[in-house]
Scaffold this motif. Structure first.
Motif, short mmCIF file in Angstrom:
data_model
loop_
_atom_site.label_atom_id
_atom_site.label_comp_id
_atom_site.label_asym_id
_atom_site.label_seq_id
_atom_site.Cartn_x
_atom_site.Cartn_y
_atom_site.Cartn_z
N UNK A 1 0.86 -1.18 0.00
CA UNK A 1 0.00 0.00 0.00
C UNK A 1 0.90 1.23 0.00
N UNK A 2 0.80 2.06 -1.06
CA UNK A 2 1.64 3.24 -1.24
C UNK A 2 0.77 4.48 -1.10
N UNK A 3 1.21 5.42 -0.28
CA UNK A 3 0.50 6.69 -0.13
C UNK A 3 1.53 7.81 -0.18
N UNK A 4 1.09 8.99 -0.57
CA UNK A 4 1.98 10.13 -0.69
C UNK A 4 1.21 11.42 -0.41
N UNK A 5 1.97 12.47 -0.24
CA UNK A 5 1.37 13.79 -0.04
C UNK A 5 2.27 14.82 -0.69
N UNK A 6 1.69 15.92 -1.11
CA UNK A 6 2.44 17.01 -1.75
C UNK A 6 2.21 18.28 -0.96
#
Length: 658
Positions: free
Chosen positions: A504-509
């Protein structure tokens, strides 16, 4: 002609008799000249010639008799060539190598007029093999007692003029030529005729440059005899300008011992480089003098203050902050200047009545609701040098303003256009800022303009104000626009939660900054160390994804790329490793094992309790027992009969086995 050819053959025959089949042997000839080559034919049949192993046309050889062949080479231009004669059966009868030389050309001479020793110098060109040792001599053909002027092994030589002054004078012409001499040949250049006055090269003048208020004063003194007429040139350019310098011409009459030129229309406070050169009548130019660099003075006509103001909204007391802006005197100017900024009520200014000017705090003026003028004065050496003023409208004053402002950006510049007011105007002032503290402004007479030299990827607030004779209209502000739209926002972090066959890959900018491109979608790239790179795309509303069908117990790398119409942004790369076993299976086994352990412990505990109870149960005392007769029931009687019957059968079976 034939007699000469016969004589040549006779001489050649004498050489051939000495053992040479081809004559002359390895000659040097001048480029472009002609030569006859003789070959003795001691075999039967015709012969032919080759030049550098290529057969020569049959029309070239001239056969004199059966024993000799003469080849005429006309206008020979090879630098070196091998010539051979062959018999009909291709036997080489003999050969020679023909080399050519050139004569010196483009000879020129000058006489340097220096303080002390003067030199007579000549140069020329000579195309030849650099490995050859050639001695050059400049010869004086018109001298009676002087034949050689100078010697050299290079294509130039010089001699002290004092050594030849008796033969080469300023009266009349003189004739010189240069001789090139090699061990095998000798060549002479074409004679050159000179007049000393026409080849006199004087030394560069002594230069002095002075900066005056609005021009440069260039002065020079000759280092030559002033009994002649001279022509001079002054070249100048700004030190930062790499274009072709400007050149001014100045002629000096006889007995004029100083040259003076004014360089006008120079820029204020700019470094200029100046040099001068002179020549005697038609003689060659001297070298340029050493360049002088001078800083020009501050010229009043060049000072353009471009005064403007920025009016803030009024506070509760109807007082407005007005920021005055102007173009300062360049810092390159060495003059000391001071600025004063003051405000004056417009009514008093127009009526001419005495009024008190109110000084402003630095460049900020506090102005009430009435119309005012902001006055800027510049003092140089404590004297008023230049001044300017700008109008500040009153609150609610009915003044025209522009409408329909349109802005667009293209390759880092902003294009601005607007609709003019109905009233006639003298121009428009456009001011713009990216942070509200630093302003730029420009004036135009048109209803459009282009803003250059903007900071990259910055939002700009642009205001357009119409100008009248001595007033300004109301300002109109355009919608904020970016000088350029860049890549999407940067990634702050990328998190990965790895499982057995998925991750499970999550990111934020970063929060969307101004002038950042809007994200259209995200592309997630992942791969093993040796495997192909895979990717999956999600839209801009999603900032997480589950990567499936991964290999267990395998290391992967993953990064995310944000895609916008104006560019892309890439996150840092993350490494993760999938689990060896499925965590759900481990969890199930753990639960089952726990339950089994609980059951085993429970059974063991029950057994222990029962055993303990069994051991603690008291044994009956027969002495305390009584015997009673148990009356069997019908059911008990039937069971006894069945037991008795089975016992008899078993006994009978045992007896029979015995």
């Amino acid at each position: 002609m034939y007699s000469c050819l016969a004589l040549f053959i006779l001489v050649a025959t004498s050489s051939i008799c000495k053992g040479q089949n081809v004559f002359p042997k390895d000659p040097y000839i001048e480029v472009g000249s002609s030569i006859n080559i003789v070959c003795q034919n001691n075999v039967q049949g015709k012969i032919y010639w080759t030049l550098n192993s290529e057969r020569i046309d049959k029309s070239w050889p001239v056969t004199i008799n059966s024993s000799h062949s003469v080849l005429s080479l006309l206008n020979f231009t090879h630098s070196s060539a091998t010539l051979q004669c062959h018999s009909a059966n291709t036997q080489v009868l003999g050969g020679t190598i023909i080399r050519t030389y050139t004569k010196p050309s483009n000879m020129s001479c000058i006489l340097t007029d220096t303080i002390g020793d003067s030199w007579f110098m000549c140069t020329w060109e000579h195309q030849t093999d650099s490995s050859l040792k050639i001695n050059y001599t400049v010869l004086c053909n018109s001298c009676s007692n002087l034949s050689e002027i100078c010697n050299s092994q290079e294509t130039s030589c010089k001699s002290k003029y004092a050594d030849i002054a008796e033969e080469i004078t300023f009266v009349g012409d003189f004739n010189v030529t240069v001789r090139a001499k090699h061990a095998a040949w000798e060549a002479f250049s074409e004679p050159q005729v000179f007049k000393l006055r026409e080849i006199l090269k004087i030394n560069p003048p002594k230069l002095k440059v002075t900066a005056v208020s609005d021009h440069l004063l260039v002065e020079w003194k000759p280092t030559y005899k002033v009994q002649r007429k001279y022509r001079c040139q002054v070249k100048y350019s700004t030190a930062a300008n790499e274009s072709t310098p400007e050149v001014l011409n100045k002629n000096l009459a006889e007995l004029e011992n100083q040259g003076i030129v004014k360089i006008e229309n120079v820029k204020s406070c700019s470094n200029y480089t100046v040099a001068v050169r002179c020549a005697s009548e038609s003689a060659p130019w001297s070298d340029w003098s050493q360049e002088e660099t001078v800083l020009t003075k501050l010229n009043q006509s060049d000072v353009k203050l471009h005064l403007w103001r920025k009016v803030a909204e009024a506070d509760e007391n109807r007082v407005r902050k007005v920021r005055a802006m102007w173009a300062e005197i360049p810092s390159t100017c060495q003059e000391t200047v001071t600025y004063t900024i003051k405000q004056t009520p417009y009514k008093q200014h127009m009526t001419g009545v005495d009024h008190m000017e109110t000084s402003c705090d630095n460049s900020i003026c506090d102005v009430n609701q009435d119309a005012h003028r902001i006055n800027l004065k510049v003092f140089h050496n404590k004297s008023l040098f230049v001044e300017d003023s700008v109008y500040v409208p009153a609150i609610g004053e009915r003044l025209p303003q522009v409408t329909n402002i349109q802005t667009s950006t293209f390759e880092g510049v902003i294009l601005v256009s607007w609709k003019a007011p109905r009233e006639p105007v003298s121009g428009y002032m456009i001011d713009y800022t990216h942070n509200g503290n630093i302003y730029s402004w420009k004036e135009t007479k048109y209803t459009n303009t282009t803003l250059f030299d903007l900071l990259d990827k910055k939002p700009y607030n642009i205001t357009v104000t119409p100008l009248f004779d001595d007033k300004t209209g109301h300002s109109t502000q355009a919608h904020q626009i970016c000088s350029n739209v860049g890549d999407p926002g940067d990634f702050t972090n990328v998190n990965v939660q790895a499982k057995h066959k998925s991750a499970f890959v999550s990111w934020s900018v970063k929060s969307q900054e101004a002038c950042r491109g809007a994200v259209v979608n995200y592309i997630i790239f992942y791969s093993t160390q040796d495997g192909p790179q895979l990717n999956v795309t999600v839209d801009n509303t999603t900032q997480h994804i589950s990567l499936k069908d991964l290999n267990p117990n395998t290391q992967y790398s993953v990064y995310v790329k944000a895609i916008a119409h104006t560019g892309t942004t890439k996150s840092s790369e993350r490494l993760f490793e999938t689990k060896r076993f499925d965590p759900a299976l481990i969890t199930a086994l753990s639960v089952c094992g726990s339950i089994l352990i609980v059951l085993v412990l429970s059974v063991g505990l029950c057994c222990a309790i029962q055993w303990k109870r069994f051991q603690e149960k008291p044994i009956p005392n027969p002495g305390n027992s009584s015997l009673g007769l148990w009356r069997p029931t019908a059911h008990d009687q039937k069971n006894n009969e069945e037991i008795t019957s089975v016992s008899l059968k078993v006994a009978a079976t045992l007896m029979s086995n015995e």
